[in-house]
Design an enzyme around this catalytic site. Sequence first.
Site, mmCIF file in Angstrom:
data_model
loop_
_atom_site.group_PDB
_atom_site.id
_atom_site.type_symbol
_atom_site.label_atom_id
_atom_site.label_comp_id
_atom_site.label_asym_id
_atom_site.label_seq_id
_atom_site.Cartn_x
_atom_site.Cartn_y
_atom_site.Cartn_z
ATOM 1 N N GLU A 77 -26.180 2.484 -2.743
ATOM 2 C CA GLU A 77 -26.627 3.573 -1.867
ATOM 3 C C GLU A 77 -27.574 3.008 -0.815
ATOM 4 O O GLU A 77 -28.568 2.353 -1.144
ATOM 5 C CB GLU A 77 -27.311 4.691 -2.643
ATOM 6 C CG GLU A 77 -27.746 5.840 -1.739
ATOM 7 C CD GLU A 77 -28.142 7.091 -2.494
ATOM 8 O OE1 GLU A 77 -28.951 7.863 -1.951
ATOM 9 O OE2 GLU A 77 -27.639 7.302 -3.622
ATOM 10 N N GLU A 102 -33.449 0.446 0.538
ATOM 11 C CA GLU A 102 -34.375 1.299 1.296
ATOM 12 C C GLU A 102 -35.490 0.432 1.855
ATOM 13 O O GLU A 102 -35.938 -0.503 1.182
ATOM 14 C CB GLU A 102 -34.950 2.387 0.372
ATOM 15 C CG GLU A 102 -35.997 3.293 0.980
ATOM 16 C CD GLU A 102 -35.484 4.047 2.188
ATOM 17 O OE1 GLU A 102 -36.006 3.769 3.298
ATOM 18 O OE2 GLU A 102 -34.576 4.893 2.046
ATOM 19 N N ASP A 129 -33.297 -4.737 5.113
ATOM 20 C CA ASP A 129 -32.330 -4.185 6.052
ATOM 21 C C ASP A 129 -30.962 -4.165 5.378
ATOM 22 O O ASP A 129 -30.476 -5.190 4.891
ATOM 23 C CB ASP A 129 -32.309 -5.065 7.308
ATOM 24 C CG ASP A 129 -31.412 -4.524 8.404
ATOM 25 O OD1 ASP A 129 -30.302 -4.063 8.092
ATOM 26 O OD2 ASP A 129 -31.809 -4.592 9.577
ATOM 27 N N ASP A 152 -30.449 8.758 9.441
ATOM 28 C CA ASP A 152 -31.080 9.281 10.655
ATOM 29 C C ASP A 152 -29.996 9.568 11.687
ATOM 30 O O ASP A 152 -29.229 8.680 12.046
ATOM 31 C CB ASP A 152 -32.073 8.259 11.203
ATOM 32 C CG ASP A 152 -33.012 8.852 12.242
ATOM 33 O OD1 ASP A 152 -32.559 9.713 13.026
ATOM 34 O OD2 ASP A 152 -34.189 8.442 12.292
ATOM 35 N N GLU A 230 -31.601 19.455 0.942
ATOM 36 C CA GLU A 230 -30.299 20.063 1.182
ATOM 37 C C GLU A 230 -30.259 21.494 0.656
ATOM 38 O O GLU A 230 -29.699 22.387 1.305
ATOM 39 C CB GLU A 230 -29.216 19.223 0.495
ATOM 40 C CG GLU A 230 -27.799 19.672 0.784
ATOM 41 C CD GLU A 230 -26.768 18.782 0.101
ATOM 42 O OE1 GLU A 230 -25.575 19.098 0.207
ATOM 43 O OE2 GLU A 230 -27.173 17.785 -0.517
#
Length: 249
Positions: A77, A102, A129, A152, A230
């Site tokens: 992820e 992350e 990254d 983003d 969400e």
Amino acid sequence: MSDTHDDRPDAATSAPESPAAPLHRRGIKSYVLRAGRMTIAQTRGLEEVWPRLGLTLAEGRQDLDALFGRRAPRVVEIGFGMGASLIEQAEAHPETDFIGIEVHAPGVGKLLDEADKRGLSNLRVYREDALRVLEECLPEASLDTLQLFFPDPWPKTKHHKRRIVQPAFVELVRTRLKPGGTFHLATDWAAYAEWMAEVMNAAPGYRNTAAAETAPYVPRPEFRPLTKFEARGERLGHGVWDLIYARDA
């Protein structure tokens, strides 16, 4: 990290880049590093749990079977935020190995602290990254799923070049997926959903898994946890779009 690019509108930045565009574009990142206060638990995660569950670019190409001590389905992820969704998945699916990527320290610290408290052994974390992790650390054809949830959207036209979903990026993802492996994207920005679909539908070596009546989107799968953000958006009538593409054999 500030945007170092010219703010003048440029029509070339309003469309996805070509597949030949370099992934390490000087000065262009899909994320901005923001300072944030660290809680005691987050600090504990980074200081005490990181040595056991943290991974770095310096370790180079990973042998994932050796890393987890077994052969199992593998899920990566990108941009897990504060980690609630990834923790929930890892806890619900102990038969699957998860790697989270992350860059923000509070989120990494929070995830590590939670993973330790819940005794999860099927989760590892990069604070790097994502492009470099994919290129330098994850073997080709090694992943069953790559997840990119709510990246983003960079809504301003002049910032579209910062969006992570670009032809070169999705081709890199394809090479890391096993044949039949899936790339699962989700966004709550309609315009970015359209962008994602445009890029993915044009990408060679993928097929859309959506049914004809909902294509290019799929209903939110039960295996993707509903985030607090969400759920709040749903109560306010905001839309969310999921796309799942499979790598061709």
